[in-house]
Write an enzyme that holds these catalytic residues in place. Structure first.
Site, mmCIF file in Angstrom:
data_model
loop_
_atom_site.group_PDB
_atom_site.id
_atom_site.type_symbol
_atom_site.label_atom_id
_atom_site.label_comp_id
_atom_site.label_asym_id
_atom_site.label_seq_id
_atom_site.Cartn_x
_atom_site.Cartn_y
_atom_site.Cartn_z
ATOM 1 N N PRO A 1 0.731 -1.182 0.015
ATOM 2 C CA PRO A 1 -0.088 -0.140 -0.074
ATOM 3 C C PRO A 1 0.748 1.248 0.011
ATOM 4 O O PRO A 1 0.344 2.332 -0.310
ATOM 5 C CB PRO A 1 -0.679 -0.162 1.301
ATOM 6 C CG PRO A 1 -0.723 -1.734 1.802
ATOM 7 C CD PRO A 1 0.603 -1.998 1.380
ATOM 8 N N GLU B 1 2.015 -7.691 8.395
ATOM 9 C CA GLU B 1 2.287 -6.105 8.369
ATOM 10 C C GLU B 1 3.097 -5.859 7.142
ATOM 11 O O GLU B 1 3.513 -4.647 7.135
ATOM 12 C CB GLU B 1 2.589 -5.560 9.690
ATOM 13 C CG GLU B 1 1.534 -5.923 10.679
ATOM 14 C CD GLU B 1 0.094 -5.555 9.974
ATOM 15 O OE1 GLU B 1 -0.788 -6.495 10.103
ATOM 16 O OE2 GLU B 1 -0.029 -4.583 9.700
ATOM 17 N N ARG C 1 -1.097 -8.655 -21.209
ATOM 18 C CA ARG C 1 -2.109 -8.322 -22.206
ATOM 19 C C ARG C 1 -1.237 -7.349 -23.162
ATOM 20 O O ARG C 1 -1.637 -6.924 -24.420
ATOM 21 C CB ARG C 1 -3.309 -7.219 -21.791
ATOM 22 C CG ARG C 1 -4.303 -7.973 -20.980
ATOM 23 C CD ARG C 1 -5.437 -7.012 -20.369
ATOM 24 N NE ARG C 1 -5.958 -6.251 -21.507
ATOM 25 C CZ ARG C 1 -6.991 -6.667 -22.082
ATOM 26 N NH1 ARG C 1 -7.624 -7.771 -21.794
ATOM 27 N NH2 ARG C 1 -7.489 -6.054 -23.116
ATOM 28 N N ASP D 1 -7.526 -0.428 -26.012
ATOM 29 C CA ASP D 1 -7.955 -0.680 -24.753
ATOM 30 C C ASP D 1 -7.976 0.695 -24.086
ATOM 31 O O ASP D 1 -7.377 1.639 -24.281
ATOM 32 C CB ASP D 1 -6.694 -1.384 -23.877
ATOM 33 C CG ASP D 1 -7.153 -2.852 -23.686
ATOM 34 O OD1 ASP D 1 -6.346 -3.556 -22.914
ATOM 35 O OD2 ASP D 1 -8.204 -3.065 -24.128
HETATM 36 C C1 LIG Z 1 1.236 -2.049 5.826
HETATM 37 N N1 LIG Z 1 0.735 -3.466 5.450
HETATM 38 C C2 LIG Z 1 -0.587 -3.939 5.676
HETATM 39 C C3 LIG Z 1 1.225 -4.087 4.145
HETATM 40 C C4 LIG Z 1 2.614 -3.730 3.815
HETATM 41 C C5 LIG Z 1 2.972 -4.614 2.696
HETATM 42 C C6 LIG Z 1 2.229 -5.604 2.049
HETATM 43 C C7 LIG Z 1 1.115 -5.670 2.514
HETATM 44 C C8 LIG Z 1 0.316 -6.869 1.992
HETATM 45 N N2 LIG Z 1 -0.957 -6.386 1.549
HETATM 46 C C9 LIG Z 1 -1.275 -5.608 0.497
HETATM 47 C C10 LIG Z 1 -0.109 -5.630 -0.443
HETATM 48 C C11 LIG Z 1 -0.351 -4.504 -1.459
HETATM 49 C C12 LIG Z 1 -1.476 -3.812 -1.554
HETATM 50 C C13 LIG Z 1 -1.767 -2.810 -2.657
HETATM 51 N N3 LIG Z 1 -2.605 -1.807 -2.415
HETATM 52 O O1 LIG Z 1 -1.175 -2.950 -3.761
HETATM 53 C C14 LIG Z 1 -2.442 -4.052 -0.514
HETATM 54 N N4 LIG Z 1 -2.271 -4.846 0.508
HETATM 55 C C15 LIG Z 1 0.565 -5.288 3.718
#
Ligand SMILES: CN(C)c1cccc(CNc2ccc(C(N)=O)cn2)c1
Length: 250
Positions: free
Chosen positions: A93, A120, A158, A173
């Protein structure tokens, strides 16, 4: 394109290798996928891959050693496949948002190593030492990076020559030209009194192209004006959009 994925759940990836365009592209050797499970790179009997965070707090963090060993193994395999400097991508994220421009750039690489975190996330030293770019597929938290990796892989596959029955459709696309897609219709011409726009039945391909472009511009204006901010319009596009606006009943 060779993908090497670091993941605790390799079986998840059958969701793209076993179906549709991605399955056919795999069978046509347009890409290869190899999964590496960090558990196979642990040294203890319990195959430990995570531990509690220093500084306290909820959840667990993935240990650096098994991940770094798995990434190294993936890089060696990439090197043996002729990709001397594969890009290592971490799905999180905290990453930079994935968009079609990034997808097109990534599809030009010959090999990618995708790191999928769980819990996490991973120990920061893994990112500092081995990750080239952190990528997010959207502003939400998933239970792991695997779905993000599959979304990225699908969008890249793709783009590979030969993946779509005719490459033209990849260029057409939506998002390819920075606009939303136009409406699409197929049989029947009249479905419960709802008919297909006459222009699409006219066989006048110049008119059809103009109608589709006008609809794409109008939809983008209505639903995603932010995309228009980043896009220079041609004279024709500007005229079509202003026609759409003047015809649009709010
Ligand atoms: C801080 N934390 C919870 C966390 C940190 C790293 C990886 C993950 C694994 N989960 C993911 C991975 C990607 C995405 C995205 N939006 O690309 C959403 N979630 C969670």
């Amino acid at each position: 394109m060779r993908f090497d994925v670091i993941t605790l759940f390799p079986e998840m990836f059958s969701a793209i290798t076993d179906f549709g365009i991605n399955r056919r592209a795999l069978e046509k050797d347009l890409y290869a996928l190899h999964c590496w499970n960090p558990r196979d790179f642990t040294a203890d009997n319990y195959r430990t891959i995570d531990d509690r965070p220093y500084g306290g707090g909820p959840g667990m963090v993935m240990l650096p050693e098994p991940l770094l060993a798995a990434i190294e193994a993936a890089k060696v395999a990439q090197n043996q496949a002729g990709n001397l400097a594969p890009k290592v991508i971490y799905l999180s994220p905290q990453g930079q948002p994935l968009d079609q421009a990034a997808v097109k750039q990534l599809s030009a690489c010959s090999g990618l190593v995708l790191l999928c975190g769980r819990y996490e996330g991973v120990d920061e030293r893994v990112i500092k030492h081995s990750v080239d770019v952190e990528v997010s597929i959207g502003d939400y938290v998933l239970s792991g990076g695997e779905l993000g990796a599959m979304v990225m892989m699908d969008s890249i596959i793709r783009q590979l020559p030969g993946a779509l029955n005719h490459n033209l459709s990849a260029q057409q696309d939506s998002f390819e030209d920075g606009l939303l897609d136009c409406p699409h219709y197929t049989r029947p011409e009249d479905y419960r009194g709802m008919t297909v726009p006459d222009v699409l039945l006219s066989g006048n391909h110049a008119e059809i192209r103009r109608w589709r472009l006008k609809q794409a511009l109008g939809r983008t204006w209505l639903r995603r004006p932010d995309l228009l901010d980043q896009r220079v319009l041609s004279k024709e596009e500007a005229r079509l959009l202003s026609d759409f606006k003047s015809e649009h009943i709010t």
